[in-house]
Design a protein around this motif. Structure first.
Motif, PDB file in Angstrom:
ATOM      1  N   TYR A 111       0.824  -1.206   0.000  1.00 30.81           N
ATOM      2  CA  TYR A 111       0.000   0.000   0.000  1.00 30.81           C
ATOM      3  C   TYR A 111       0.862   1.261   0.000  1.00 30.81           C
ATOM      4  O   TYR A 111       0.571   2.247   0.675  1.00 30.81           O
ATOM      5  CB  TYR A 111      -0.951   0.007   1.202  1.00 30.81           C
ATOM      6  N   GLY A 112       1.955   1.203  -0.740  1.00 32.86           N
ATOM      7  CA  GLY A 112       2.836   2.356  -0.873  1.00 32.86           C
ATOM      8  C   GLY A 112       3.743   2.609   0.306  1.00 32.86           C
ATOM      9  O   GLY A 112       4.469   3.615   0.336  1.00 32.86           O
ATOM     10  N   LYS A 113       3.740   1.712   1.286  1.00 27.42           N
ATOM     11  CA  LYS A 113       4.541   1.922   2.497  1.00 27.42           C
ATOM     12  C   LYS A 113       5.582   0.825   2.643  1.00 27.42           C
ATOM     13  O   LYS A 113       5.258  -0.361   2.584  1.00 27.42           O
ATOM     14  CB  LYS A 113       3.622   1.935   3.732  1.00 27.42           C
ATOM     15  N   ARG A 114       6.821   1.214   2.825  1.00 31.71           N
ATOM     16  CA  ARG A 114       7.881   0.244   3.105  1.00 31.71           C
ATOM     17  C   ARG A 114       7.905  -0.052   4.601  1.00 31.71           C
ATOM     18  O   ARG A 114       7.532   0.767   5.425  1.00 31.71           O
ATOM     19  CB  ARG A 114       9.237   0.764   2.647  1.00 31.71           C
ATOM     20  N   GLN A 115       8.373  -1.243   4.918  1.00 28.61           N
ATOM     21  CA  GLN A 115       8.455  -1.690   6.313  1.00 28.61           C
ATOM     22  C   GLN A 115       7.101  -1.560   7.017  1.00 28.61           C
ATOM     23  O   GLN A 115       6.994  -0.981   8.096  1.00 28.61           O
ATOM     24  CB  GLN A 115       9.538  -0.904   7.061  1.00 28.61           C
ATOM     25  N   MET A 116       6.090  -2.116   6.372  1.00 27.15           N
ATOM     26  CA  MET A 116       4.741  -2.142   6.949  1.00 27.15           C
ATOM     27  C   MET A 116       4.737  -2.884   8.275  1.00 27.15           C
ATOM     28  O   MET A 116       4.017  -2.527   9.211  1.00 27.15           O
ATOM     29  CB  MET A 116       3.781  -2.809   5.959  1.00 27.15           C
ATOM     30  N   PHE A 117       5.562  -3.937   8.353  1.00 25.58           N
ATOM     31  CA  PHE A 117       5.569  -4.768   9.549  1.00 25.58           C
ATOM     32  C   PHE A 117       6.743  -4.392  10.441  1.00 25.58           C
ATOM     33  O   PHE A 117       7.901  -4.396  10.018  1.00 25.58           O
ATOM     34  CB  PHE A 117       5.609  -6.244   9.160  1.00 25.58           C
ATOM     35  N   ARG A 118       6.427  -4.068  11.681  1.00 26.34           N
ATOM     36  CA  ARG A 118       7.401  -3.568  12.638  1.00 26.34           C
ATOM     37  C   ARG A 118       8.445  -4.639  12.995  1.00 26.34           C
ATOM     38  O   ARG A 118       8.177  -5.832  12.916  1.00 26.34           O
ATOM     39  CB  ARG A 118       6.686  -3.116  13.914  1.00 26.34           C
ATOM     40  N   HIS A 119       9.595  -4.179  13.412  1.00 22.90           N
ATOM     41  CA  HIS A 119      10.700  -5.081  13.734  1.00 22.90           C
ATOM     42  C   HIS A 119      10.328  -6.036  14.859  1.00 22.90           C
ATOM     43  O   HIS A 119      10.604  -7.238  14.782  1.00 22.90           O
ATOM     44  CB  HIS A 119      11.943  -4.264  14.105  1.00 22.90           C
ATOM     45  N   ASP A 120       9.692  -5.522  15.925  1.00 20.26           N
ATOM     46  CA  ASP A 120       9.373  -6.388  17.056  1.00 20.26           C
ATOM     47  C   ASP A 120       8.329  -7.439  16.671  1.00 20.26           C
ATOM     48  O   ASP A 120       8.390  -8.596  17.109  1.00 20.26           O
ATOM     49  CB  ASP A 120       8.906  -5.569  18.262  1.00 20.26           C
ATOM     50  N   PHE A 121       7.369  -7.037  15.829  1.00 17.89           N
ATOM     51  CA  PHE A 121       6.377  -8.002  15.363  1.00 17.89           C
ATOM     52  C   PHE A 121       7.040  -9.081  14.514  1.00 17.89           C
ATOM     53  O   PHE A 121       6.751 -10.284  14.673  1.00 17.89           O
ATOM     54  CB  PHE A 121       5.284  -7.299  14.556  1.00 17.89           C
ATOM     55  N   LEU A 179     -10.924   1.285  15.571  1.00 14.45           N
ATOM     56  CA  LEU A 179     -10.488   2.112  14.449  1.00 14.45           C
ATOM     57  C   LEU A 179      -9.538   3.214  14.900  1.00 14.45           C
ATOM     58  O   LEU A 179      -8.701   3.673  14.115  1.00 14.45           O
ATOM     59  CB  LEU A 179     -11.702   2.688  13.736  1.00 14.45           C
ATOM     60  N   SER A 180      -9.652   3.621  16.160  1.00 10.82           N
ATOM     61  CA  SER A 180      -8.682   4.579  16.693  1.00 10.82           C
ATOM     62  C   SER A 180      -7.286   3.963  16.745  1.00 10.82           C
ATOM     63  O   SER A 180      -6.291   4.598  16.366  1.00 10.82           O
ATOM     64  CB  SER A 180      -9.116   5.033  18.088  1.00 10.82           C
ATOM     65  N   ASP A 181      -7.209   2.710  17.213  1.00  8.77           N
ATOM     66  CA  ASP A 181      -5.923   2.008  17.209  1.00  8.77           C
ATOM     67  C   ASP A 181      -5.401   1.847  15.785  1.00  8.77           C
ATOM     68  O   ASP A 181      -4.200   2.004  15.522  1.00  8.77           O
ATOM     69  CB  ASP A 181      -6.067   0.640  17.873  1.00  8.77           C
ATOM     70  N   TRP A 182      -6.298   1.517  14.868  1.00  2.00           N
ATOM     71  CA  TRP A 182      -5.907   1.312  13.462  1.00  2.00           C
ATOM     72  C   TRP A 182      -5.420   2.627  12.853  1.00  2.00           C
ATOM     73  O   TRP A 182      -4.458   2.647  12.080  1.00  2.00           O
ATOM     74  CB  TRP A 182      -7.103   0.775  12.683  1.00  2.00           C
ATOM     75  N   HIS A 183      -6.086   3.720  13.206  1.00  2.67           N
ATOM     76  CA  HIS A 183      -5.753   5.036  12.670  1.00  2.67           C
ATOM     77  C   HIS A 183      -4.312   5.413  13.006  1.00  2.67           C
ATOM     78  O   HIS A 183      -3.635   6.082  12.210  1.00  2.67           O
ATOM     79  CB  HIS A 183      -6.728   6.067  13.261  1.00  2.67           C
ATOM     80  N   GLU A 184      -3.840   5.007  14.178  1.00  2.00           N
ATOM     81  CA  GLU A 184      -2.484   5.333  14.600  1.00  2.00           C
ATOM     82  C   GLU A 184      -1.432   4.606  13.765  1.00  2.00           C
ATOM     83  O   GLU A 184      -0.304   5.086  13.636  1.00  2.00           O
ATOM     84  CB  GLU A 184      -2.292   4.973  16.071  1.00  2.00           C
ATOM     85  N   GLU A 185      -1.811   3.459  13.190  1.00  2.00           N
ATOM     86  CA  GLU A 185      -0.836   2.628  12.484  1.00  2.00           C
ATOM     87  C   GLU A 185      -0.857   2.794  10.974  1.00  2.00           C
ATOM     88  O   GLU A 185       0.164   2.592  10.313  1.00  2.00           O
ATOM     89  CB  GLU A 185      -1.082   1.146  12.810  1.00  2.00           C
ATOM     90  N   HIS A 186      -2.034   3.132  10.404  1.00  4.15           N
ATOM     91  CA  HIS A 186      -2.186   3.052   8.953  1.00  4.15           C
ATOM     92  C   HIS A 186      -2.798   4.312   8.372  1.00  4.15           C
ATOM     93  O   HIS A 186      -3.466   5.083   9.073  1.00  4.15           O
ATOM     94  CB  HIS A 186      -3.057   1.847   8.587  1.00  4.15           C
TER      95      HIS A 186
END
Length: 429
Positions: A92-102, A263-270
């Motif tokens: 979706y146009g974003k590099r490193q979508m998945f965090r290092h700790d995950f 959706l508030s949690d989702w908003h912070e990430e995406h």
């Protein structure tokens, strides 16, 4: 790929149904990362639910073979190439979508135990444990059961019969694709992993869509196929998140707020096209009426139950009432779609909103009319979160035939979310 010959030669040890932990839907990994970040210690139970009780899974599928397939899945872990793809690819146009700790956690993951019991002509299959681990059972468990049912039906077919069957199925799909081709504004993705006929068949369907529709085919929800075929991995979030958040609510006030907390949690990430609202878990109209203003800025809405045209009209009215231009918004249709409905909705909403389609079971498992007694027809099988920290989950949906949960809790949720009479619609898949 000669699928008929592969089916003829099926031996699970050399041709397992689930080949990889990323043979799953992309939205599952996005949600898993969100859960890993926000609710990692929540204990959940997922259960198999066969909505099509006329399909006797326990009579069709050998329990020993089912256990072998499920046990095989528990041996899987991310390969180096899969990890590199998840860590380094652009989604979706974003590099490193998945965090290092995950990713460090995911690279060490083996799926937790399962619990299987035959009850009459059906199987009870459940998964219990920490939410980030257990949630990843849903898609592979469904894929295994769907394919084993297909293998059981195909088992006694001769080699020539299998070749003719798959030739007819290929022709059927290609004719569907040809009907979609004249639509220059079409935007469509494969959403068919969970109830596919088989992995090999889904892969073939995706290749057919690529060749037949070109750039109008925007990608696949299946991560492994997306990686192998160099396609976009498509998906956002599902009903599971608000269902679990709601189950954890300690009061009616917290319950009413739970879908927006998700959706508030989702908003912070995406951002961008990952900000898609799925409003129907507890009724679309009520959800939108009470939605905070910041949600109007999101990119679009996914319609996944009820009458799809009415769902889109409801979204358009909501955007207009909140001062937004619907022509700049995206509506994704994803419930029980086939060609006729795709063409109808595409024409109805052309120029009014941006339209996209997630084509699921009737893309990757439409063998209707191709075998005696229609024994390969798709059916409605789901695997849902049924409890969280010991509290039952509830889903109301815009179609009461999709509702789930204990009756007293369903009534409570209807009261809290202001859900009145709903029109019952047939659940095909």
């Amino acid at each position: 790929m000669d699928i008929a010959t592969r089916v003829w030669n099926h031996k699970w040890k050399i041709d397992p149904i689930v080949r990889s932990l990323i043979d799953t839907d992309f939205y599952k990994l996005l949600m898993c990362q969100s859960v890993f970040r926000n609710r990692p210690d929540t204990q959940v139970t997922f259960s198999l639910i066969n909505r099509s009780s006329h399909v006797p899974l326990a009579r069709l599928i050998d329990e020993g073979e089912l256990r072998e397939q499920l046990d095989h899945i528990r041996t899987l872990s991310l390969s180096r190439g899969e990890s590199t793809w998840l860590r380094g690819n652009t989604f979706y146009g974003k590099r490193q979508m998945f965090r290092h700790d995950f990713m460090e956690w995911f690279e060490q993951l083996r799926l937790p135990p399962y619990y299987l019991e035959r009850v009459g002509d059906q199987y009870e299959l459940t998964f219990e444990g920490a939410w980030p681990e257990v949630m990843l059972w849903e898609i592979p468990a469904l894929a295994v059961l769907m394919e084993l049912r297909g293998r059981a039906v195909l088992h006694d077919m001769a080699r020539f019969e299998l070749q003719v069957l798959y030739a007819r199925a290929m022709t059927k799909l290609w004719e569907k694709i040809q009907r979609l081709r004249p639509n220059p504004s079409l935007r469509i993705a494969d959403f068919g992993t969970r109830r596919r006929h088989s992995f090999l068949w889904q892969d073939w369907c995706v290749q057919a869509m690529v060749e037949g529709l070109g750039p109008r085919f925007v990608g696949t929800s299946n991560c492994l196929i997306a990686k192998n075929r160099d396609l976009e991995a498509i998906g956002t979030n599902a009903h599971e998140l608000p269902m679990v958040y709601a189950a954890l609510a300690q009061s009616d006030t917290e319950l009413a707020r739970a879908p927006y907390d998700v959706l508030s949690d989702w908003h912070e990430e995406h951002e961008g096209n990952l900000r898609i609202i799925l409003p129907d878990t507890y009724g679309t109209e009520g959800f939108l009426d009470r939605a905070p203003d910041w949600l109007t800025q999101w990119t679009g809405i996914r319609i996944d139950s009820g009458d799809p045209a009415e769902g889109a009209e409801t979204a358009i009215r909501w955007w207009q009432a909140r001062g937004e231009d619907p022509r700049e918004k995206l509506v994704i249709f994803s419930d029980g779609l086939d060609v006729e409905k795709i063409l109808e909705l595409s024409a109805q909403f052309a120029g009014r909103v941006k339209v996209s389609f997630g084509w699921g079971t009737l893309l990757t498992n439409d063998f209707r009319g191709l075998t005696p007694d229609d024994r390969l027809a798709p059916f409605s099988l789901v695997c849902k979160a049924v409890s969280a920290n010991g509290f039952p989950t509830v889903k109301l949906s815009d179609n009461p035939n999709k509702a789930m949960g204990p009756t007293p809790e369903i009534e409570r949720y209807k009261r809290v979310f202001g859900v009145g009479e709903q029109e019952r619609m047939e659940v095909v898949v």
